[in-house]
Design a protein around this motif. Sequence first.
Motif, PDB file in Angstrom:
ATOM      1  N   LEU A   1      53.283  -7.834  -6.737  1.00  0.00           N
ATOM      2  CA  LEU A   1      53.148  -6.376  -6.342  1.00  0.00           C
ATOM      3  C   LEU A   1      52.354  -6.512  -4.949  1.00  0.00           C
ATOM      4  O   LEU A   1      52.834  -6.269  -3.781  1.00  0.00           O
ATOM      5  N   THR A   2      51.905  -7.740  -4.606  1.00  0.00           N
ATOM      6  CA  THR A   2      51.432  -8.058  -3.245  1.00  0.00           C
ATOM      7  C   THR A   2      52.121  -8.699  -2.366  1.00  0.00           C
ATOM      8  O   THR A   2      52.466  -8.357  -1.103  1.00  0.00           O
ATOM      9  N   GLY A   3      53.551  -9.090  -2.845  1.00  0.00           N
ATOM     10  CA  GLY A   3      54.509 -10.123  -2.674  1.00  0.00           C
ATOM     11  C   GLY A   3      55.230  -8.944  -2.164  1.00  0.00           C
ATOM     12  O   GLY A   3      55.300  -8.457  -0.831  1.00  0.00           O
ATOM     13  N   TRP A   4      55.856  -8.250  -2.697  1.00  0.00           N
ATOM     14  CA  TRP A   4      55.802  -6.659  -2.449  1.00  0.00           C
ATOM     15  C   TRP A   4      55.809  -6.004  -1.861  1.00  0.00           C
ATOM     16  O   TRP A   4      56.392  -5.664  -0.167  1.00  0.00           O
ATOM     17  N   LEU A   5      54.801  -5.628  -1.567  1.00  0.00           N
ATOM     18  CA  LEU A   5      53.991  -5.303  -0.092  1.00  0.00           C
ATOM     19  C   LEU A   5      53.745  -6.209   1.245  1.00  0.00           C
ATOM     20  O   LEU A   5      53.880  -5.156   2.503  1.00  0.00           O
ATOM     21  N   LEU A   6      53.699  -7.436   0.670  1.00  0.00           N
ATOM     22  CA  LEU A   6      53.905  -7.832   2.011  1.00  0.00           C
ATOM     23  C   LEU A   6      55.290  -7.999   2.515  1.00  0.00           C
ATOM     24  O   LEU A   6      55.500  -7.744   4.085  1.00  0.00           O
ATOM     25  N   TYR A   7      56.591  -8.067   2.218  1.00  0.00           N
ATOM     26  CA  TYR A   7      57.589  -7.859   2.152  1.00  0.00           C
ATOM     27  C   TYR A   7      57.866  -6.572   2.679  1.00  0.00           C
ATOM     28  O   TYR A   7      58.146  -6.490   3.847  1.00  0.00           O
ATOM     29  N   TYR A   8      57.488  -4.980   2.818  1.00  0.00           N
ATOM     30  CA  TYR A   8      57.574  -4.060   2.852  1.00  0.00           C
ATOM     31  C   TYR A   8      56.661  -3.465   3.929  1.00  0.00           C
ATOM     32  O   TYR A   8      56.901  -2.637   4.734  1.00  0.00           O
ATOM     33  N   ALA A   9      55.766  -4.662   3.477  1.00  0.00           N
ATOM     34  CA  ALA A   9      54.062  -2.918   4.763  1.00  0.00           C
ATOM     35  C   ALA A   9      54.729  -3.300   6.308  1.00  0.00           C
ATOM     36  O   ALA A   9      54.949  -4.877   6.323  1.00  0.00           O
ATOM     37  N   THR A  10      54.512  -2.195   7.188  1.00  0.00           N
ATOM     38  CA  THR A  10      54.819  -2.561   8.024  1.00  0.00           C
ATOM     39  C   THR A  10      52.962  -2.548   9.339  1.00  0.00           C
ATOM     40  O   THR A  10      53.333  -3.133  10.130  1.00  0.00           O
ATOM     41  N   GLU A  11      52.345  -1.877   8.401  1.00  0.00           N
ATOM     42  CA  GLU A  11      51.042  -1.538   9.624  1.00  0.00           C
ATOM     43  C   GLU A  11      50.296  -2.959   9.125  1.00  0.00           C
ATOM     44  O   GLU A  11      50.573  -3.297   8.365  1.00  0.00           O
ATOM     45  N   ASP A  12      49.767  -3.877  10.381  1.00  0.00           N
ATOM     46  CA  ASP A  12      49.697  -4.657  10.650  1.00  0.00           C
ATOM     47  C   ASP A  12      48.047  -5.210   9.287  1.00  0.00           C
ATOM     48  O   ASP A  12      47.767  -6.238   8.940  1.00  0.00           O
ATOM     49  N   THR A  13      47.360  -3.986   9.914  1.00  0.00           N
ATOM     50  CA  THR A  13      45.938  -3.996   9.255  1.00  0.00           C
ATOM     51  C   THR A  13      46.272  -4.040   7.127  1.00  0.00           C
ATOM     52  O   THR A  13      46.163  -5.162   6.273  1.00  0.00           O
ATOM     53  N   ALA A  14      47.466  -3.246   6.927  1.00  0.00           N
ATOM     54  CA  ALA A  14      47.791  -3.059   5.478  1.00  0.00           C
ATOM     55  C   ALA A  14      48.356  -4.955   5.055  1.00  0.00           C
ATOM     56  O   ALA A  14      47.783  -5.185   4.048  1.00  0.00           O
ATOM     57  N   ARG A  15      49.152  -5.400   6.391  1.00  0.00           N
ATOM     58  CA  ARG A  15      49.319  -6.699   6.055  1.00  0.00           C
ATOM     59  C   ARG A  15      48.365  -8.335   5.616  1.00  0.00           C
ATOM     60  O   ARG A  15      48.516  -9.092   5.047  1.00  0.00           O
ATOM     61  N   GLU A  16      47.780  -7.716   6.971  1.00  0.00           N
ATOM     62  CA  GLU A  16      46.470  -8.808   7.197  1.00  0.00           C
ATOM     63  C   GLU A  16      45.954  -8.548   5.349  1.00  0.00           C
ATOM     64  O   GLU A  16      45.668  -9.794   4.594  1.00  0.00           O
ATOM     65  N   TRP A  17      45.283  -7.270   5.074  1.00  0.00           N
ATOM     66  CA  TRP A  17      44.424  -8.008   3.231  1.00  0.00           C
ATOM     67  C   TRP A  17      45.542  -7.628   2.413  1.00  0.00           C
ATOM     68  O   TRP A  17      45.027  -8.553   1.304  1.00  0.00           O
ATOM     69  N   THR A  18      46.733  -7.389   2.482  1.00  0.00           N
ATOM     70  CA  THR A  18      47.629  -7.666   1.979  1.00  0.00           C
ATOM     71  C   THR A  18      47.531  -9.212   1.276  1.00  0.00           C
ATOM     72  O   THR A  18      47.955 -10.387   0.364  1.00  0.00           O
TER      73      THR A  18
END
Length: 182
Positions: A119-136
């Motif tokens: 799930l987090t790997g998928w989010l890292l691939y698709y998340a665009t917001e920097d804060t969300a990517r950092e936490w993920t």
Amino acid sequence: MPFKNPMNDRQTDRTAKIIALLHEKVRLGSLHRRLFYSVFAILWGSGALWLVAEWFKDPELGAARTLLQTFVIKIHGAAMLIFLAMLGTLFTHVRRGWILKANRPSGCFNIGINTLLALTGWLLYYATEDTAREWTSLIHWSIGLGALPLLSAHIWCGRATATETRNKNNEAVAMLESEWDQ
């Protein structure tokens, strides 16, 4: 004709299935185990190498990736695809272990950890917001680093349980054989 209780018939069928499962090993076959461990090692190693490269990269680069990180993340992604396929091949292993009540806590924990990593790997691939990517990213690599000791503990517990079960089964067979000889 004696009365047959259908409940006893179901119990007998269930018991026969459990006995058949007891004769099968929960442990993966040699080739399956080696392939699984190899893919896991590549996946874990590439993730750890990416993290080391991230920690030691020049701070002036900011969010930009180094050539090493770019290469390693491609290996990590390819290994992830193979690893997810390998996880699918573990269905029989999980089913046998569950029915025999062998190593359930660590097995469930490993399933949960792999689900979170996917799930987090998928989010890292698709998340665009920097804060969300950092936490993920933080969650993903924290869980990912812990996956090696968790899998090792699962294997160690499984082997210890298998040895204990084998000893009990040998004692039971010896007792039955001695009763049969008398």
